[in-house]
Design an enzyme around this catalytic site. Structure first.
Site, PDB file in Angstrom:
ATOM      1  N   CYS A 105      -0.296   3.935   2.321  1.00 38.53           N
ATOM      2  CA  CYS A 105      -0.089   3.905   3.661  1.00 38.53           C
ATOM      3  C   CYS A 105       1.336   4.080   4.115  1.00 38.53           C
ATOM      4  O   CYS A 105       1.730   4.829   4.907  1.00 38.53           O
ATOM      5  CB  CYS A 105      -0.413   2.348   4.080  1.00 38.53           C
ATOM      6  SG  CYS A 105      -2.091   1.802   3.396  1.00 38.53           S
ATOM      7  N   ASP A 106       2.267   3.851   3.110  1.00 37.96           N
ATOM      8  CA  ASP A 106       3.590   3.529   3.531  1.00 37.96           C
ATOM      9  C   ASP A 106       4.854   4.378   2.560  1.00 37.96           C
ATOM     10  O   ASP A 106       5.816   4.655   3.111  1.00 37.96           O
ATOM     11  CB  ASP A 106       4.000   2.159   3.579  1.00 37.96           C
ATOM     12  CG  ASP A 106       3.204   1.340   4.487  1.00 37.96           C
ATOM     13  OD1 ASP A 106       3.037   1.727   5.488  1.00 37.96           O
ATOM     14  OD2 ASP A 106       3.090   0.055   4.091  1.00 37.96           O
TER      15      ASP A 106
ATOM     16  N   CYS B 117       0.737  -1.271   0.069  1.00 41.89           N
ATOM     17  CA  CYS B 117       0.057  -0.094   0.010  1.00 41.89           C
ATOM     18  C   CYS B 117       0.877   1.348  -0.164  1.00 41.89           C
ATOM     19  O   CYS B 117       1.338   1.734   0.854  1.00 41.89           O
ATOM     20  CB  CYS B 117      -0.943   0.128   1.334  1.00 41.89           C
ATOM     21  SG  CYS B 117      -2.011   1.539   1.248  1.00 41.89           S
TER      22      CYS B 117
END
Length: 316
Positions: free
Chosen positions: A138-139, A135
């Site tokens: 997300c990261d 993701c």
């Protein structure tokens, strides 16, 4: 009355399932939650979550899920560390099976999520959350001024790669073929981006990394050319997998309407599925956003939809 009967059964325990449980429990619907074999869902394999509102300094994925679980329990939701392997939505009350145990419910909320598709190499699991991610939104933030790889050849790979250029110094798209499934517009956008490089006809054989002072991190990858079998090592800080997600809907396919990729279809703007009294929330129905916060929002919607539906079809 069947002792295994509930007003609401929630299948799944990520942000969607737990939020549905919080709302359903507060509405006195005494929900029963089947946590499945990965309680907390995809967030349990994410180390730090920085984009969930309310946590100014970020929070670990498993910790966030633990807080949500406790919150739902505080309002009276019941949790079962069991996996649902069969359902029967053909008649009401609906039937839900876990092994030999049968449970019935007046309404069901499905929040079984989706699973990222993985390469299937051991080093990938070892560095999951330590440089290996599925993701970018997300990261990506953790890879400022670093070099990263995106594996895949579809729209999501192009999208993730383009997004990562906001942070990374260089993004290398690795694809096993020289033809891309991505739409022309997405591919063109990636090709025009000066930070993106392409390596085609290559696959990752191994993810290389180190474990220093208890801290794990990725240092590179071993790439193999599928045509020549030539192996090269590439120093890299992060590996993002964008080879697709698979919604966890196998057990529902005989009862609910799914789209061509297997996601549960819901009526626009609601969580209503094709079966009255069955609702779906989170990544099991969402292939666009796939965020913890949108899953939680849908979990709230599903609990409210289920509560209102139960009132209209009051079962005594």
């Amino acid at each position: 009355m069947n002792k295994n009967h509930r007003k609401v059964i929630i299948i799944g325990s990520g942000p969607a399932g737990f939020t549905a449980a919080i709302y359903a429990a507060r509405a006195n619907l005494s929900p029963l939650v089947f946590e499945g074999n990965q309680p907390g869902g995809q967030l349990t394999i994410t180390t730090e979550v920085e984009n969930f509102p309310g946590f100014e300094n970020g929070i670990m994925g498993p910790e966030l899920m633990d807080i949500m679980r406790k919150q739902a329990k505080r309002f009276g939701a019941e949790m079962l560390f069991k996996y649902v392997d069969k359902v029967d939505f053909s008649t009401r009350p609906f039937k839900v099976f876990s092994g030999k145990d049968e449970y019935t419910a007046d309404a069901v909320i499905i929040a079984t999520g989706a699973s990222a598709k993985w390469l299937g190499i051991p080093s990938e699991q070892e560095y999951m959350g330590y440089g290996v991610s599925a993701c970018a939104t997300c990261d990506g933030f953790f890879f400022k001024d670093q070099d990263v790889i995106v594996v895949g050849g579809g729209d999501s790979a192009m999208e993730e790669a383009t997004y990562l250029t906001k942070f990374a110094k260089k993004v290398i798209i690795v694809h096993r073929r020289d033809q891309f499934r991505a739409s022309a517009i997405m591919l063109e956008r990636a090709k025009k981006n000066p930070k993106i490089e392409f390596r085609t006809n290559e696959v990752i054989d191994e993810i290389l990394g180190k474990n220093e002072n208890g801290r794990k991190f990725v240092t590179g990858v071993r790439l193999r050319n599928v045509k020549t079998n030539e192996v090269t090592e590439l120093p890299i800080n992060g590996v993002f997998l964008a080879i697709g997600h698979k919604p966890n809907t196998e057990i529902f396919k005989d009862f609910l309407e799914l789209d061509e990729a297997g996601y549960i279809k819901v009526k626009p703007g609601t969580t209503y599925t094709s079966v009255e009294g069955v609702f779906a929330a989170g990544d099991v129905t969402d292939k666009v956003y796939r965020q913890a916060i949108t899953a939680a929002g849908m979990g709230c919607m599903a609990a409210i939809d289920a509560g209102r539906w139960l009132e209209e079809h009051e079962t005594h």
